[in-house]
Design a protein around this motif. Structure first.
Motif, PDB file in Angstrom:
ATOM      1  N   TRP A 306      85.667  53.386  28.717  1.00  0.00           N
ATOM      2  CA  TRP A 306      85.099  52.988  27.434  1.00  0.00           C
ATOM      3  C   TRP A 306      85.027  54.198  26.530  1.00  0.00           C
ATOM      4  O   TRP A 306      85.050  55.343  26.978  1.00  0.00           O
ATOM      5  N   GLY A 307      84.974  53.943  25.233  1.00  0.00           N
ATOM      6  CA  GLY A 307      84.903  55.041  24.285  1.00  0.00           C
ATOM      7  C   GLY A 307      84.584  54.528  22.887  1.00  0.00           C
ATOM      8  O   GLY A 307      84.697  53.332  22.600  1.00  0.00           O
ATOM      9  N   VAL A 308      84.180  55.451  22.045  1.00  0.00           N
ATOM     10  CA  VAL A 308      83.882  55.125  20.654  1.00  0.00           C
ATOM     11  C   VAL A 308      85.186  55.128  19.863  1.00  0.00           C
ATOM     12  O   VAL A 308      85.937  56.106  19.906  1.00  0.00           O
ATOM     13  N   ALA A 309      85.472  54.020  19.192  1.00  0.00           N
ATOM     14  CA  ALA A 309      86.666  53.862  18.340  1.00  0.00           C
ATOM     15  C   ALA A 309      87.974  54.013  19.124  1.00  0.00           C
ATOM     16  O   ALA A 309      89.012  54.275  18.528  1.00  0.00           O
ATOM     17  N   ASN A 310      87.926  53.815  20.435  1.00  0.00           N
ATOM     18  CA  ASN A 310      89.106  54.010  21.277  1.00  0.00           C
ATOM     19  C   ASN A 310      89.739  52.666  21.627  1.00  0.00           C
ATOM     20  O   ASN A 310      89.219  51.912  22.456  1.00  0.00           O
ATOM     21  N   ARG A 311      90.883  52.365  21.007  1.00  0.00           N
ATOM     22  CA  ARG A 311      91.556  51.099  21.269  1.00  0.00           C
ATOM     23  C   ARG A 311      92.432  51.153  22.526  1.00  0.00           C
ATOM     24  O   ARG A 311      93.084  50.172  22.861  1.00  0.00           O
ATOM     25  N   GLY A 312      92.441  52.283  23.191  1.00  0.00           N
ATOM     26  CA  GLY A 312      93.130  52.384  24.464  1.00  0.00           C
ATOM     27  C   GLY A 312      92.169  52.322  25.640  1.00  0.00           C
ATOM     28  O   GLY A 312      92.544  52.627  26.775  1.00  0.00           O
ATOM     29  N   ALA A 313      90.927  51.905  25.373  1.00  0.00           N
ATOM     30  CA  ALA A 313      89.910  51.805  26.418  1.00  0.00           C
ATOM     31  C   ALA A 313      89.667  50.350  26.783  1.00  0.00           C
ATOM     32  O   ALA A 313      90.011  49.433  26.036  1.00  0.00           O
ATOM     33  N   SER A 314      89.060  50.122  27.942  1.00  0.00           N
ATOM     34  CA  SER A 314      88.700  48.765  28.355  1.00  0.00           C
ATOM     35  C   SER A 314      87.658  48.179  27.407  1.00  0.00           C
ATOM     36  O   SER A 314      87.705  46.992  27.059  1.00  0.00           O
ATOM     37  N   VAL A 315      86.706  49.010  27.035  1.00  0.00           N
ATOM     38  CA  VAL A 315      85.628  48.606  26.132  1.00  0.00           C
ATOM     39  C   VAL A 315      85.545  49.615  24.990  1.00  0.00           C
ATOM     40  O   VAL A 315      85.516  50.828  25.224  1.00  0.00           O
ATOM     41  N   VAL A 317      83.448  50.871  21.566  1.00  0.00           N
ATOM     42  CA  VAL A 317      82.228  50.849  20.755  1.00  0.00           C
ATOM     43  C   VAL A 317      82.600  51.331  19.360  1.00  0.00           C
ATOM     44  O   VAL A 317      83.311  52.328  19.205  1.00  0.00           O
ATOM     45  N   GLY A 318      82.136  50.642  18.348  1.00  0.00           N
ATOM     46  CA  GLY A 318      82.476  50.998  16.973  1.00  0.00           C
ATOM     47  C   GLY A 318      81.731  52.214  16.484  1.00  0.00           C
ATOM     48  O   GLY A 318      80.628  52.529  16.957  1.00  0.00           O
ATOM     49  N   ARG A 319      82.315  52.905  15.510  1.00  0.00           N
ATOM     50  CA  ARG A 319      81.666  54.072  14.906  1.00  0.00           C
ATOM     51  C   ARG A 319      80.325  53.698  14.281  1.00  0.00           C
ATOM     52  O   ARG A 319      79.349  54.456  14.371  1.00  0.00           O
ATOM     53  N   ASP A 320      80.251  52.528  13.641  1.00  0.00           N
ATOM     54  CA  ASP A 320      79.005  52.119  13.002  1.00  0.00           C
ATOM     55  C   ASP A 320      77.903  51.894  14.029  1.00  0.00           C
ATOM     56  O   ASP A 320      76.738  52.227  13.780  1.00  0.00           O
ATOM     57  N   THR A 321      78.273  51.344  15.177  1.00  0.00           N
ATOM     58  CA  THR A 321      77.284  51.127  16.240  1.00  0.00           C
ATOM     59  C   THR A 321      76.734  52.461  16.726  1.00  0.00           C
ATOM     60  O   THR A 321      75.522  52.622  16.915  1.00  0.00           O
ATOM     61  N   GLU A 322      77.621  53.429  16.920  1.00  0.00           N
ATOM     62  CA  GLU A 322      77.183  54.767  17.346  1.00  0.00           C
ATOM     63  C   GLU A 322      76.275  55.387  16.289  1.00  0.00           C
ATOM     64  O   GLU A 322      75.216  55.945  16.618  1.00  0.00           O
ATOM     65  N   LYS A 323      76.675  55.279  15.026  1.00  0.00           N
ATOM     66  CA  LYS A 323      75.908  55.897  13.930  1.00  0.00           C
ATOM     67  C   LYS A 323      74.547  55.225  13.750  1.00  0.00           C
ATOM     68  O   LYS A 323      73.527  55.903  13.574  1.00  0.00           O
ATOM     69  N   ASP A 324      74.537  53.876  13.817  1.00  0.00           N
ATOM     70  CA  ASP A 324      73.292  53.142  13.577  1.00  0.00           C
ATOM     71  C   ASP A 324      72.373  53.120  14.790  1.00  0.00           C
ATOM     72  O   ASP A 324      71.187  52.795  14.675  1.00  0.00           O
ATOM     73  N   GLY A 325      72.923  53.433  15.973  1.00  0.00           N
ATOM     74  CA  GLY A 325      72.122  53.397  17.186  1.00  0.00           C
ATOM     75  C   GLY A 325      71.853  51.989  17.679  1.00  0.00           C
ATOM     76  O   GLY A 325      70.978  51.771  18.527  1.00  0.00           O
ATOM     77  N   LYS A 326      72.635  51.025  17.196  1.00  0.00           N
ATOM     78  CA  LYS A 326      72.479  49.625  17.600  1.00  0.00           C
ATOM     79  C   LYS A 326      73.702  48.856  17.103  1.00  0.00           C
ATOM     80  O   LYS A 326      74.461  49.348  16.263  1.00  0.00           O
TER      81      LYS A 326
END
Length: 356
Positions: A306-315, A317-326
């Protein structure tokens, strides 16, 4: 033909209170949508007004010939974009005459998970990105591709415009509007990376409604491609080689994930998904191993990542989710031919009910 068109478009409400209800169900392969129509007194505003019905399960691979009756239980109603007026589409699931769900009834088991008090309290939201490929009817080769040959390499086709880059937009737009008319929460469409391939998105939808809406959206698309004389495929890798496959990326959040501090809940949920990776892959669609190769915006089928903004990952997470904390995350593993009842309920079961 003009008279035929006039008759098809007759407004029944001018002369009768009868309506046509198209009962839809899933056949024995798990991907073959079936339907048949009946006349009822209308208008119908709730599934409790609808009678159960039966069909010949021996003709759909769901019952033996000597005991062939399968019972349809109406579960969700949508407006009929083909017959219009007060006519309806009815999403059903399937039971024996004794009231037991038949083995191919995946909705029944999903509904049990969504009815669990712990799951219901979390109000699981889904946004499903349904990719599909349009094929030329007689040669089963993607729309817009030269027969027996290949178009230019991928690059110009994603979200494109132009007769040499975009193929099937009339079908896609007809489907978009038909879904909105039906009451499906379709949230967008776009051309995909492989020419002749498209995507529509449904959501946010809560719980079991996500599966109902994807199945009816698929049914409407099957009907529109039937009218257009084009073949629809949900194969996860319709063309082998250096071409993108087709997935059904599933965006997901719970009430806890959407609230302050939700990012930690998301990370804990992803860790649970990692522990159940093989189990999820087994439930995420047939032929997915041809798509999940680690190339073409996928992760390798055998490795969870999994990774942030990584489309080569199984899962992802969006940049906005990381930034907003939710917020939410995207499970990129499901294939385009996945059963949305199975995938949505499995994600909820693992992230909410599973206690490692």
């Amino acid at each position: 033909m003009s008279l035929l068109s006039d008759l098809i478009n007759l407004d029944l409400s001018e002369t009768t209170d009868k309506i046509i209800a198209e009962y839809i169900w899933i056949g024995g392969s798990g991907m073959d949508l079936r339907s048949k129509a009946r006349t009822l007194k209308g208008p119908i505003t709730d599934v409790i007004q609808l009678p159960k019905w039966n069909y010949d399960g021996s003709s759909t691979g769901q019952a033996p010939g000597e005991d062939s009756e399968v019972i349809l239980y109406p579960q969700a109603i949508f407006k009929d974009p083909f017959r219009k007026g007060n006519n309806i589409l009815v999403m059903c699931d399937c039971y024996t005459p004794q009231g037991e769900p038949i083995p191919t009834n995946k909705r029944y088991h999903a509904a049990k998970i969504f009815a669990d008090p712990a799951v219901a309290a979390e109000e699981p939201w889904y946004g499903i990105e349904q990719e599909y490929t349009l094929l030329q009817k007689d040669v089963k080769w993607p729309l817009g591709w030269p027969v027996g040959g290949f178009p230019g390499p991928q690059g110009p086709y994603y979200c494109s415009a132009g007769a040499d880059k975009s193929f099937g937009r009339d079908i896609v737009d007809a489907h978009y509007k038909a879904c909105l008319y039906a009451g499906i929460n379709i949230s967008g469409i776009n051309g995909e990376v492989m020419p002749g391939q498209w995507e529509f998105q449904v959501g946010p939808s809560v719980g079991i409604a996500a599966g109902d809406q994807i199945w009816v959206a698929r049914y409407i698309l099957e009907r529109i491609t039937e009218i257009a004389g084009v073949v629809l495929t949900f194969d996860p890798k319709p063309i082998p080689g250096d071409w993108n496959g087709a997935g059904a990326h599933t965006n997901y959040s719970t009430k806890s994930m959407r609230e302050d501090g939700g990012y930690e809940v998301i990370k804990a949920a992803i860790e649970k998904l990692k522990l159940k990776h093989k189990e999820h892959i087994a439930a995420y669609g047939e032929g997915n191993e041809r798509r999940l190769t680690g190339r073409h915006e996928t992760a390798d089928i055998n490795t969870f990542s999994w990774g942030v903004a990584n489309r080569g990952a199984s899962v992802r997470v969006g940049r906005d989710t990381e930034k907003d904390g939710k917020g939410y995350f995207e499970d990129r593993r499901p294939a385009s031919n996945m059963d949305p009842y199975v995938v949505t309920s499995k994600i909820a079961e693992t992230t909410i009910l599973f206690k490692p």
